[in-house]
Structures are given as structure tokens and as C-alpha cells.
Write a protein that holds these residues in place. Sequence first.
Motif: not given
Length: 163
Positions: A10-17, A72-80
Amino acid sequence: MTEHTAQDLTVTVRPARADDLPGLVASSTALFAEDAGTRDPSVDADWPREHAAASFTAALDDQARLVLAVEYAGAVVGHLMGSLAEPTAIRPVKAATLISVYVRPAHRSSGAGARMVEAFVQWAAERGAEHAEVTAYAANTDAIRFYERNGFAPQTVTLRRGL
């Protein structure tokens, strides 16, 4: 926020922490290397290595800024990263600026970029922004097409002359 299934992950877009900081710095570093680092010799392409952690940390604690992560798979692969600007005498409207957006090349077909932009536009509208804007290098035709597909239209042109 949103999810997309690709290859049973799953590729998830979510607020960063705060615990995303290493991944956010890596994403920003990749953006600088791919974009400004190849298109603008006046930009310090190493800036993210030295300053991105502090910049993202400040943004995470600022209600006038938005930071999203693509996971993606527990890793950050992008940002905004986006921000709001309050009205001024010269520009009497609240405006939102999409400061940076990046998705690693292997994950660009996931739709995460468009979902981040949509989340940014929604965030800005909910906070009273009357418009959203983004800048892109004129030579980055892929980015310009991406932004146009996501509802942005040309407004200004910056011309530069070397001295």
C-alpha cells in the motif's frame, strides 16, 4: 489520508510525523538533486542535507504549513510541503503556496503526487485560501504538465539574466 494498492503493498499519503524526518530529508535531497541541482546552478543542491531537518521540524509545528508523506512498505518515498500566506496591503487575499512535492521515480505511477496535491488544495481551501500557486523550472516540462493536470495554470513568468 488516502491509499493505493501496488504490487500487494500500500502506498499511503498521510500527514508527516516527527519520526518521518529522515525520510523527508532523503526525499528533499532527491528533489534537489533531480530538479534544482540539474537546472539552476545558483541553488545549493546540498541545502537539504544541512537544513531540511530543521525546516521540516519547524513546518510540522506550524499551523500555517502542511507536510505530507508518501509511505510505501514502511518507508517515506515522497513528500509535499505547503504554506499559507495571510493577506497583505499589496495582495489582499490569503494564498497557499505548494513549496515542494516529490515522489521517488519508482512510485510515480501510484497517483501519490496527485493525491498530495489534492490534499494540499483541500487543506488550503479549508483555511480560507483564495488560490494556490506553485513554481516550476521552465525546463522541467514533466513537472509543468503534472501541475497543469492537477488544475494549475500559468500566471507569471520569471526571466533571469546572468551577470
